[in-house]
Write an enzyme that holds these catalytic residues in place. Structure first.
Site, short mmCIF file in Angstrom:
data_model
loop_
_atom_site.label_atom_id
_atom_site.label_comp_id
_atom_site.label_asym_id
_atom_site.label_seq_id
_atom_site.Cartn_x
_atom_site.Cartn_y
_atom_site.Cartn_z
N ASP A 13 0.82 -1.22 0.00
CA ASP A 13 0.00 0.00 0.00
C ASP A 13 0.85 1.27 0.00
O ASP A 13 0.40 2.31 0.47
CB ASP A 13 -0.96 0.03 1.20
CG ASP A 13 -1.77 -1.24 1.35
OD1 ASP A 13 -2.40 -1.63 0.36
OD2 ASP A 13 -1.76 -1.84 2.44
N HIS A 41 -4.55 -1.84 -6.49
CA HIS A 41 -3.89 -0.56 -6.72
C HIS A 41 -4.87 0.41 -7.36
O HIS A 41 -5.69 0.05 -8.20
CB HIS A 41 -2.59 -0.69 -7.53
CG HIS A 41 -2.67 -1.60 -8.71
ND1 HIS A 41 -2.37 -2.94 -8.65
CD2 HIS A 41 -3.00 -1.36 -10.00
CE1 HIS A 41 -2.51 -3.49 -9.85
NE2 HIS A 41 -2.89 -2.55 -10.68
#
Length: 430
Positions: A13, A41
């Protein structure tokens, strides 16, 4: 020939999708090499926000090849759904290539993943329950089913029948759950394969040909170094190798063809799932960072755990991935925090250590050693270069570079592509 690998230096992340999308502009092929749809993503392209889980970020450039490499595990149903999601938004996916050697995730993998997490209770790993681990287990046990098998109905049926005998015994006798019938899976999943068969090929040939022709190839890692099954906080890790070394295994491109490795790091640290996290914040500063940074998982929606930047972690990432460059993201999230902290070392049983411990028992006892730096209050979301940043922000970046031993070649101050800035090109030949 020029190739760049993008890896996360923390627990995932970090903004890899954004950086990959930015670097894709100068690449001619973009490839993923590990993981599956457990990694999400978020990309903004032409003013539209897209959330992808399987397909590489380069899909939005129709003149560039996007590759799902052999090291990935592919859920055929999820892939078909993601292709439909893109088609519904008007995205042309004819530039996609899928490795015929990639393994597939089937419904029994997902059910076993869910059941195993439930069984572990307080000792759970914190998986996304997408069947990733069980699919990689089958691959290692040499009973996995590959995409090339899925496209041949006779082969698929034979392998599926064999596996269901074993998986149903496991589900019914150990987990006390209902198993699967052959007809529950065979036709549905064969049909999924038929829907994407035109994208399937030997992607190792595609990528090596591109490099041999002098083209620029970008390799997109998922998760992060600290989730690597060998180099991460085992067992609180993923089931593959996100580190740069995973590229050669998961794409079929030899190590001599890799030029630069860009480590993506948040200006702070986050983590989803369980496991030790030395710099974790439990106060109002942590809450502020979580809200301002929208720190909620792309795949799960779970709130991410938040902490100060940990240079011990990123130094470890530098060493095991051979980082040549650092891309620092979400600097803008720290605006307004009066005093910033960077973890420079750990205290373990009264001794100062500067390298990341292998033992989780040791890690859980580690106390962070912090260095404090003054923050900044100026809005940095509109800056156009490094020189435009406030002095304190530049000092913060410089200190991170010093502590990690990696030059900061890129930084971002917001979600838009125009808010990513280059200090030194990672596409350089030397």
């Amino acid at each position: 020939m020029s190739s760049v690998v993008v890896v996360g230096t923390q627990w995932g992340d970090e903004g890899k999708g954004k950086i990959t999308d930015f670097l894709s502009e100068n690449a001619e092929a973009i490839a993923r090499y590990q993981g599956g749809n457990n990694a999400g993503h978020t990309i903004k392209f032409d003013g539209v926000t897209y959330k992808l889980h399987l397909i590489p970020s380069g899909i939005f450039y129709k003149e560039k090849i996007s590759v799902i490499g052999n090291g990935m595990v592919v859920d055929p149903k999820a892939l078909v759904e993601e292709l439909k999601y893109l088609h519904d938004k008007g995205v042309d996916t004819s530039n996609l290539r899928i490795s015929n050697r990639a393994h597939i995730i089937l419904p029994y993998h997902i059910r076993i993943d869910e059941a195993d997490e439930e069984r572990k209770g307080a000792n759970k790993i914190g998986t996304t329950k997408k069947g990733i681990g069980p699919a990689y287990m089958d691959k290692a046990a040499r009973v996995g089913i590959r995409i090339i098998d899925l496209l041949d109905k006779e082969t698929f049926k034979e392998k599926l029948e064999h596996n269901l005998g074993e998986k149903n015994r496991l589900l019914e006798r150990f987990y006390e759950l209902e198993g699967f019938k052959l007809e529950d899976i065979l036709d549905e999943y064969y049909e999924y394969g038929q829907q994407f068969k035109d994208y399937v090929c030997d992607t190792s040939v595609v990528l090596n040909d591109a490099l041999d022709d002098g083209k620029r190839v970008l390799f997109e890692g998922a998760q992060g170094v600290m989730l690597d099954i060998d180099q991460g906080t085992y067992p609180f890790v993923t089931s593959s190798n996100p580190i740069a070394g995973g590229v050669t295994i998961g794409s079929g491109v030899g190590p001599s063809k890799i030029n630069h490795v860009v480590g993506v790091a948040k200006a702070y640290t986050t983590r989803v799932g369980d496991g030790p996290f030395p710099t974790e914040l439990f106060d109002s500063i942590g809450d502020t960072i979580r809200e301002v940074g929208h720190e909620y998982g792309t795949t799960t929606g779970r709130p991410r755990r938040v902490g100060w930047f940990d240079s011990v972690v990123v130094r470890h990432a530098r060493r095991v991935s051979g980082l040549t460059d650092l891309s620092l993201t979400l600097l803008d999230v720290l605006t307004g925090i009066e005093t910033l902290k960077i973890c420079v070392a750990y205290k373990l049983d009264g001794k100062t250590i500067t390298e990341f411990p292998a033992s989780l028992k040791d890690l859980a006892r580690c106390e962070p050693v912090y260095e404090e730096l003054p923050g900044w209050t100026e809005d940095i979301t509109e800056v156009q270069s490094l020189d435009d940043l406030p002095v304190n922000c530049r000092h913060y970046m410089e200190r991170i570079a010093q502590l990690t031993g990696v030059q900061v070649s890129m930084f971002s101050v917001g979600p838009d592509r125009a808010q990513t800035h280059v200090v030194k090109s990672v596409w350089r030949l030397a």
